[in-house]
Design an enzyme around this catalytic site. Structure first.
Site, PDB file in Angstrom:
ATOM      1  N   ASP A 322     -56.593  57.743  12.242  1.00 24.92           N
ATOM      2  CA  ASP A 322     -56.275  59.097  11.800  1.00 24.92           C
ATOM      3  C   ASP A 322     -54.921  59.497  12.395  1.00 24.92           C
ATOM      4  O   ASP A 322     -54.433  58.863  13.328  1.00 24.92           O
ATOM      5  CB  ASP A 322     -57.390  60.040  12.255  1.00 24.92           C
ATOM      6  CG  ASP A 322     -57.128  61.474  11.859  1.00 24.92           C
ATOM      7  OD1 ASP A 322     -56.754  61.693  10.702  1.00 24.92           O
ATOM      8  OD2 ASP A 322     -57.280  62.355  12.711  1.00 24.92           O
ATOM      9  N   ASP A 519     -60.491  61.192  16.205  1.00 20.59           N
ATOM     10  CA  ASP A 519     -60.884  62.087  17.292  1.00 20.59           C
ATOM     11  C   ASP A 519     -61.625  63.329  16.816  1.00 20.59           C
ATOM     12  O   ASP A 519     -62.184  64.059  17.629  1.00 20.59           O
ATOM     13  CB  ASP A 519     -59.645  62.536  18.090  1.00 20.59           C
ATOM     14  CG  ASP A 519     -58.877  63.640  17.383  1.00 20.59           C
ATOM     15  OD1 ASP A 519     -58.686  63.524  16.147  1.00 20.59           O
ATOM     16  OD2 ASP A 519     -58.476  64.604  18.043  1.00 20.59           O
ATOM     17  N   ASP A 523     -63.690  62.660  11.238  1.00 19.50           N
ATOM     18  CA  ASP A 523     -63.486  61.217  11.344  1.00 19.50           C
ATOM     19  C   ASP A 523     -64.792  60.458  11.542  1.00 19.50           C
ATOM     20  O   ASP A 523     -64.814  59.227  11.422  1.00 19.50           O
ATOM     21  CB  ASP A 523     -62.552  60.891  12.515  1.00 19.50           C
ATOM     22  CG  ASP A 523     -61.160  61.450  12.326  1.00 19.50           C
ATOM     23  OD1 ASP A 523     -60.685  61.443  11.181  1.00 19.50           O
ATOM     24  OD2 ASP A 523     -60.556  61.895  13.321  1.00 19.50           O
TER      25      ASP A 523
END
Length: 797
Positions: A322, A519, A523
């Site tokens: 990400d 995080d 996600d």
């Protein structure tokens, strides 16, 4: 892929009380072997045989039970050959050899437990320091209560040396906090009023007055304890491969023992083959290697949830990650201030920061931080009214200030403000409009900066064996392209929803073993879909941490590359240990079949093989000796301390271009103040740091790297920095001297609020000063980045 959120309890009856049974077995086997030997020396052979028989039986019974339990659970027990060897020694009358095998077998079990305890020590340390009580402040005094009784809003006292019991914020005063158990960073940090403090950290200064913001069960430390409990070693695919080795070894052993008996007619040879074939390297060395690798990761602030996760981590070929909060800092910082009106950029930022001291908004915190970093004296605002989702209004000094969205500040933004908002959108920045006395005074641009270690992490991952790096983000394509290019990603997918991220992960997983890093809560599905999910949990356990196989508890992205390297090395060591033990066992078995080893000698040889395999497996606990040069001891601590100084100096360095932009718009009073602040920063902070680098750090780095002069380029940069700082100081002194001298007549140049450059002869000096400041900023950015890439990483071990 199924992700266990908690460790499975070991339900095997043969292992419930194994630690106490194993210790007892070792004691009894040693006593039996010694007692029988004493009887033999005393001329009592029958007594000696009886004692040795009893010793074999005492060990054989629990060993047979362990094998039976494993078979009942449809698991092939590698202990089967040891059981056959014990039975064989009884059948052929080799009672002394049987007693030796009994002692070595029980001793091997004890060695396994000791190695596991050593390897798991770092994981259990997280739980051993869990806070259990808190001191709550009441109207009548302080009461000590269980940590589970603390509620949000409670006022707490943390005494010096105590563990912070819950997550909260500092009420008043300055706290010195050791965060090493949570972040892995060795140096304590100073936290002021309003700063967040996490459970599990330790107060190393004076007493801390704090206010609870979350119950203990939802705090940072509770999240880490849950992760630690779920990190028990389980049978990884590679460990099951060891069981398959044992499945091959058993028929081979029986065939070889049968041939030796048939060809020689001597049943003792068959027993010797069984004794030598006891597969301790498989049942001990491979699990020990994986538990050791997990322990090594834990010492670096990375919790791996089981041997299967570590095995998959070591096989990953594709990295998916990400953007926000993973390769970026995850929090906004002020990038630019635009103020084409009557107020200078510095004044716009100061007024906005003063008002935002009363605002809880995340962007407000970034503006306040930028104001303080710029050395501004912030006023205490009054009459502040927060309009949720829009901004805030209030009084700062003599001005009415409004900070927030454009609609809150002005109904008709001018062309320059519209263009600024458009430019910010293209660059992935946020805009905060600032109004003063009813007029639009300026716009503050904020961006989420890329982590300092992001690009280095990508390079280290490639070195560790990752072939492809892919960024997946919900952000716009233009922003994603900039970040991907900056960190060196091979590809990126922009504007992805959580479902879209999962689809990308599945496509990549179909091609190779994948590693997904994130995080945020959004996600979590992608982490679960990848072969290995890695969560950045330094700010506390979230849904992503629960869904992940690996959690990095330190706010250092480069620990990801370290973990991959550790996992690859662990798999290699586990394979080496299994093949080494099996190879040596096959050689010894062949010698026993040929009559070269009697059962007693074979038992001793096998235990030597076991020890060799286990010691090789324990290498996974230590660092790779084949790595490049490293700094250790005092030198490593020096690097870490100077790295902290880099972080401390960063706001001052970042403010240099903004100061240069504002010089021509300042009046005499403001210019004098800012020049004094600049000189103080250079002479009291920056140059002492560079001199310490040159005098203390660079000689250590040169010794570690070798060669004639490996730090020559960096030393040359120190020279350039010193020369530029001297030039800036000289120009600042000259400008300040002429400002203090004053003009020959009272003109616009010296009136308050009127820029000095508009009516004085200081234009040339100001241009030279601006140019020098720009040059200093550029070389400092390059110099600090080079040090972090090339030198500071030498101590990160």
């Amino acid at each position: 892929m199924t992700h266990e959120l908690a460790a499975k309890p070991d339900s095997s009856p043969g292992r419930v009380h194994r630690p106490s049974i194993t210790a007892l077995l070792v004691t009894m086997a040693a006593a039996g072997l010694g007692g029988g030997g004493a009887a033999a020396l005393a001329g009592l052979p029958d007594v000696a045989d009886a004692v040795w028989i009893a010793t074999v039986v005492v060990v054989l019974l629990p060993a047979a039970w362990w094998v039976a339990v494993a078979l009942r659970d449809r698991k092939f027990g590698a202990d089967s050959i040891a059981v056959l060897a014990l039975i064989g020694t009884l059948a052929v009358g080799e009672y002394l050899a049987g007693a030796v095998v009994a002692l070595m077998f029980s001793g091997g079990r004890a060695l396994e437990e000791r190695a596991e305890r050593r390897a798991e020590r770092d994981l259990s340390a997280l739980m051993s320091l869990a806070p259990s009580f808190a001191h709550r402040r009441t109207g009548t005094g302080i009461e000590t209560i269980a940590v589970d009784e603390v509620e949000p809003g409670d006022s707490l006292l943390v005494r010096p040396g105590e563990v912070v019991p819950v997550d909260g914020i500092i009420d008043d005063g300055t706290a010195l906090i050791d965060e090493s158990m949570i972040t892995g960073e060795p140096l304590p940090v100073e936290l002021g009023p309003g700063s967040p403090v996490r459970s599990g950290t330790i107060s190393t200064g004076t007493a801390v007055h704090m206010r609870c913001t979350a119950p203990a069960s939802e705090g940072t430390y509770a999240g880490l304890v849950r992760l630690a409990r779920s990190a028990a070693a389980e049978n990884a695919p590679f460990v099951r491969m060891a069981d398959r080795y044992a499945a091959f070894l058993l028929p081979f052993t029986l065939l070889l023992a049968g041939l030796a008996w048939a060809l020689s007619g001597d049943s003792v040879r068959a027993v010797a083959v069984l004794v030598v074939a006891t597969p301790c390297p498989l049942i001990l060395a491979v699990p020990i290697a994986f538990v050791s690798g997990m322990s090594r990761c834990a010492r670096r602030g990375v919790v791996v949830k089981g041997g299967a996760a570590l095995d998959q981590l070591g096989r990953a070929r594709v990295l998916l990650f990400d953007k926000t909060g993973t390769v970026t800092a995850g929090r906004p910082t002020v990038a630019e201030v635009l103020a084409p009106g009557e107020f200078a950029e510095a004044e716009v930022l100061r007024l906005a920061a003063s008002l935002d001291q009363a605002s809880p908004h995340v962007l407000a915190a970034a503006i306040v931080e930028a104001g303080r970093a710029g050395g501004f004296s912030l006023d205490l605002p009054s009459g502040v009214v927060e309009e949720p989702g829009t901004g805030a209004r209030g009084r700062v000094g003599e001005h009415d200030v409004t900070v927030g969205k454009a609609s809150l500040v002005t109904a008709d933004p001018p062309a320059w403000a519209v263009a600024t908002r458009r430019r910010a959108a293209v660059g992935g920045m946020s805009t905060v409009f600032v109004g003063v006395d009813g007029e639009l005074a300026g716009v503050i641009l904020l961006r989420d900066r890329v982590r300092r270690d992001a690009a280095r992490t990508m390079r280290l991952l490639r070195r560790a064996g990752v072939d492809r790096t892919v960024m997946i983000t919900g952000d716009r394509a233009g922003v994603a392209a900039q970040v991907a290019a900056q960190i060196g990603a091979d590809a990126f997918y922009a504007e992805q929803s959580p479902a879209g991220k999962v689809e990308v992960v599945r496509r990549e997983t179909a091609e190779a073993t994948t590693l997904m890093v994130g995080d945020g809560i959004n996600d979590a599905p992608a982490l679960a879909a990848a072969d290995v999910g890695v969560a950045l949990g330094a700010r506390g356990a979230s849904a992503s941490s629960e869904a992940a196989d690996v959690v990095i508890t330190v706010d250092r992205l480069e620990r990801l590359a370290e973990s991959v390297a550790i996992a690859r090395r662990t798999r290699l060591i586990a394979r080496q240990s299994a093949l080494l033990g099996m190879g040596l066992s096959v050689v010894a078995m062949t010698g026993a079949a040929a009559g070269l080893l009697v059962p007693l000698v074979g038992a001793l040889v096998q235990e030597v093989i076991d020890v060799v395999a286990i010691l090789n497996a324990l290498r996974a606990l230590g660092p790779d000796r084949r790595r490049g040069p490293r700094l250790d001891g005092d030198a490593a601590e020096l690097v870490r301390r100077l790295d902290e100084e880099h972080r401390r100096l960063e706001p001052g360095i970042a403010a240099l271009p903004q100061l240069a932009d504002q010089l021509h718009r300042m009046d005499g009073d403001e210019l004098g103040v800012r020049l004094r602040q600049l000189s103080a920063f250079l002479t009291e902070e920056l140059l002492p740091h560079e001199r310490a680098d040159e005098k203390l750090l660079y000689p250590e780095v040169a010794r570690a790297l070798g060669g004639s002069d490996p730090t020559a380029t960096m030393s040359r940069q120190h020279t350039e920095i010193t020369e530029l700082a001297g030039r800036i100081s000289e120009l600042s002194d000259e400008i300040s001297r002429r400002l203090h001298a004053g003009p020959a007549r009272e003109d616009d140049a010296m009136r308050p609020g009127v820029p000095v450059a508009s009516g004085s002869d200081l234009g040339a000096e100001l241009r030279d000063l601006r140019r020098a400041i720009y040059e200093l900023h550029a070389i400092l950015r390059l110099h600090n980045a080079s040090e972090e890439e090339n030198f500071h990483v030498l101590a990160d071990g």
